[in-house]
Design an enzyme around this catalytic site. Structure first.
Site, mmCIF file in Angstrom:
data_model
loop_
_atom_site.group_PDB
_atom_site.id
_atom_site.type_symbol
_atom_site.label_atom_id
_atom_site.label_comp_id
_atom_site.label_asym_id
_atom_site.label_seq_id
_atom_site.Cartn_x
_atom_site.Cartn_y
_atom_site.Cartn_z
ATOM 1 N N CYS A 124 -2.224 -0.763 11.595
ATOM 2 C CA CYS A 124 -3.057 -1.210 10.469
ATOM 3 C C CYS A 124 -2.287 -2.366 9.862
ATOM 4 C CB CYS A 124 -3.242 -0.075 9.463
ATOM 5 S SG CYS A 124 -4.245 1.278 10.098
ATOM 6 N N ALA A 126 -2.844 -5.710 8.771
ATOM 7 C CA ALA A 126 -3.142 -6.778 7.802
ATOM 8 C C ALA A 126 -2.737 -6.403 6.381
ATOM 9 C CB ALA A 126 -4.641 -7.091 7.856
ATOM 10 N N PRO A 127 -2.232 -7.384 5.618
ATOM 11 C CA PRO A 127 -2.098 -8.821 5.915
ATOM 12 C C PRO A 127 -0.821 -9.217 6.659
ATOM 13 C CG PRO A 127 -1.485 -8.401 3.651
ATOM 14 C CD PRO A 127 -1.903 -7.071 4.219
ATOM 15 N N GLY A 129 2.578 -8.012 6.307
ATOM 16 C CA GLY A 129 3.915 -7.929 5.714
ATOM 17 C C GLY A 129 4.887 -7.178 6.622
ATOM 18 N N LYS A 130 4.430 -6.039 7.133
ATOM 19 C CA LYS A 130 5.355 -5.232 7.937
ATOM 20 C C LYS A 130 5.472 -5.785 9.357
ATOM 21 C CE LYS A 130 4.659 -1.330 4.914
ATOM 22 N NZ LYS A 130 3.467 -1.904 4.209
ATOM 23 N N ASP A 148 -5.899 -4.580 13.532
ATOM 24 C CA ASP A 148 -6.573 -4.238 12.283
ATOM 25 C C ASP A 148 -8.072 -4.225 12.551
ATOM 26 O OD1 ASP A 148 -5.405 -4.129 9.196
ATOM 27 O OD2 ASP A 148 -7.558 -4.550 9.294
ATOM 28 N N ASP A 193 0.635 2.254 9.002
ATOM 29 C CA ASP A 193 0.641 2.008 7.551
ATOM 30 C C ASP A 193 -0.812 2.227 7.124
ATOM 31 O OD1 ASP A 193 1.496 1.231 5.038
ATOM 32 O OD2 ASP A 193 1.404 -0.914 5.476
ATOM 33 N N CYS A 246 0.977 3.863 0.702
ATOM 34 C CA CYS A 246 1.414 3.501 -0.653
ATOM 35 C C CYS A 246 0.679 4.414 -1.626
ATOM 36 C CB CYS A 246 1.203 2.019 -0.939
ATOM 37 S SG CYS A 246 -0.483 1.460 -0.742
HETATM 38 C C1 LIG Z 1 -2.235 -0.526 3.748
HETATM 39 S S1 LIG Z 1 -3.103 -1.799 4.554
HETATM 40 C C2 LIG Z 1 -1.894 -2.369 5.700
HETATM 41 C C3 LIG Z 1 -0.829 -3.274 5.103
HETATM 42 C C4 LIG Z 1 0.040 -3.941 6.174
HETATM 43 N N1 LIG Z 1 0.639 -2.953 7.060
HETATM 44 C C5 LIG Z 1 1.154 -4.802 5.599
HETATM 45 O O1 LIG Z 1 2.287 -4.368 5.495
HETATM 46 O O2 LIG Z 1 0.863 -5.959 5.249
HETATM 47 C C6 LIG Z 1 -4.210 -0.893 5.578
HETATM 48 C C7 LIG Z 1 -4.975 -1.715 6.594
HETATM 49 O O3 LIG Z 1 -5.682 -0.789 7.433
HETATM 50 C C8 LIG Z 1 -6.833 -1.427 7.917
HETATM 51 N N2 LIG Z 1 -7.714 -0.373 8.475
HETATM 52 C C9 LIG Z 1 -8.505 0.488 7.816
HETATM 53 N N3 LIG Z 1 -9.121 1.307 8.690
HETATM 54 C C10 LIG Z 1 -8.686 0.970 9.928
HETATM 55 C C11 LIG Z 1 -8.967 1.449 11.244
HETATM 56 N N4 LIG Z 1 -9.820 2.455 11.454
HETATM 57 N N5 LIG Z 1 -8.347 0.853 12.285
HETATM 58 C C12 LIG Z 1 -7.487 -0.183 12.085
HETATM 59 N N6 LIG Z 1 -7.204 -0.680 10.863
HETATM 60 C C13 LIG Z 1 -7.797 -0.111 9.796
HETATM 61 C C14 LIG Z 1 -7.358 -2.181 6.708
HETATM 62 O O4 LIG Z 1 -8.201 -3.251 7.109
HETATM 63 C C15 LIG Z 1 -6.053 -2.643 6.048
HETATM 64 O O5 LIG Z 1 -5.761 -3.970 6.442
#
Ligand SMILES: C[S@@+](CC[C@H](N)C(=O)[O-])C[C@H]1O[C@@H](n2cnc3c(N)ncnc32)[C@H](O)[C@@H]1O
Length: 309
Positions: A124, A126-127, A129-130, A148, A193, A246
């Site tokens: 997961c 986006a955006p 960072g990790k 994502d 994440d 988070c």
């Molecule tokens: C907490 S954010 C991730 C932050 C990211 N890891 C960072 O450090 O920048 C959760 C992400 O999960 C994605 N997401 C939600 N449901 C998902 C799915 N079923 N499969 C893949 N990504 C998903 C969202 O679009 C969102 O970008």
């Protein structure tokens, strides 16, 4: 959202009743400090790109630019600014010297035990960072797949990694449905994440208090469960999956992982040998009131090695 009349005025005015109750139930001793922390201004933290500079070298550049900062206690490349500033003021920001990222979010990389040659999935991403932190820590991976479900958000990952001069394979897909995208080549490391209530980052996103509903939580728990089970299939025997949120709600965190372990005989939760956070039955919790970092949960799941023939 209706607020209970009998709640302390300061906490009640800042948290919807369901969330006030959920945090008080989960963290009876820490709740007041959590509410207080949620009402403060968050610090601005940076992650120095270790492919470009040491932390001390970048600290000196900040000082030369009259930007006051101190080193983070737990994140080895983390710096905390005394007061926030625009990224254009940060030396060499557009050349990729540094990224804006809270200390809590920076802590995932060590847990992944990254090594050259590994195939890693940021499930997961986006955006990004990790993803950036992973590639800066171990640039000699065989591959990082940044996945994502949201195509627009995945473009932000590409923009961020381009600024850092790092490369990944981008995949727009539903992590819960690997049949649709996975090539059956197992990953050595997976970072999940997960989408979550974001109740650990209320001080950064005050509007979460207005938009988040109690009824969102079971839906998020079920989505996290589906993604976790799907990701486990994609992990190599002996591999590590780091689950992160988070959130400060146990349903999304230690309870989610305890339930996962019940369903998977080939999984165990490794103790986290770290100095931060609160030890839970499984995993570790950071509260926004503890180390000054965002509220975060981490668990490290290890898949049993393949048995002999
Ligand atoms: C907490 S954010 C991730 C932050 C990211 N890891 C960072 O450090 O920048 C959760 C992400 O999960 C994605 N997401 C939600 N449901 C998902 C799915 N079923 N499969 C893949 N990504 C998903 C969202 O679009 C969102 O970008």
């Amino acid at each position: 959202e209706a607020l209970f009349k009998d709640l302390p005025a300061d906490a009640a005015s800042a948290h919807p009743a369901w969330l006030y109750k959920a945090i008080t139930r989960a963290w009876p001793e820490q709740a007041n400090a959590v509410f207080e922390a949620n009402n403060t201004h968050p610090p601005m933290c940076l992650r120095v790109n270790q492919q470009q500079h040491s932390r001390d070298a970048y600290l000196a550049k900040l000082s030369a630019a009259d930007i006051d900062a101190t080193t983070c206690q737990y994140a080895p490349m983390g710096l905390r600014l005394s007061s926030p500033c625009g990224v254009e003021a940060l030396p060499e920001f557009f050349a990729g010297a540094v990224s804006v990222q809270d200390e809590a979010a920076q802590l995932c990389t060590r847990l992944l035990e990254l090594q050259p040659g590994q195939r890693v999935l940021d499930a997961c991403a986006a955006p990004g960072g990790k993803s950036g932190a992973i590639l800066e820590t171990e640039p000699a991976l065989q591959e990082l797949v940044a996945l994502d479900i949201d195509e627009g958000r995945l473009e932000r990952v590409a923009d961020n990694l381009q600024r850092l001069d790092l490369r990944a394979h981008y995949q727009v897909a539903d992590a819960a449905d690997p049949q649709a995208w996975w090539d059956s080549q197992a990953f050595d490391r997976i970072l999940l994440d997960a989408p979550c209530s974001a109740t650990g980052v209320l001080r950064r996103n005050p509007d979460i208090r207005l938009h988040r509903r109690a009824s969102d939580i079971p839906e998020l728990v079920s989505l996290q469960r589906r993604i976790l089970d799907a990701m486990w299939q994609c992990l190599a025997p002996g591999g590590i999956l780091v689950y992160a949120t988070c959130s400060v709600l146990p349903e999304e965190n230690e309870q989610q992982i305890a339930d996962f372990l019940q369903r998977h005989d080939d999984a165990h939760s490794a103790a986290l040998d770290v100095a931060w956070g609160i030890d839970r039955k499984v995993g570790r919790q950071l509260l926004p009131s503890n180390e000054g970092a965002d509220g975060f949960f981490y668990a490290k799941l290890v898949k049993a090695a393949a048995t002999g023939h």
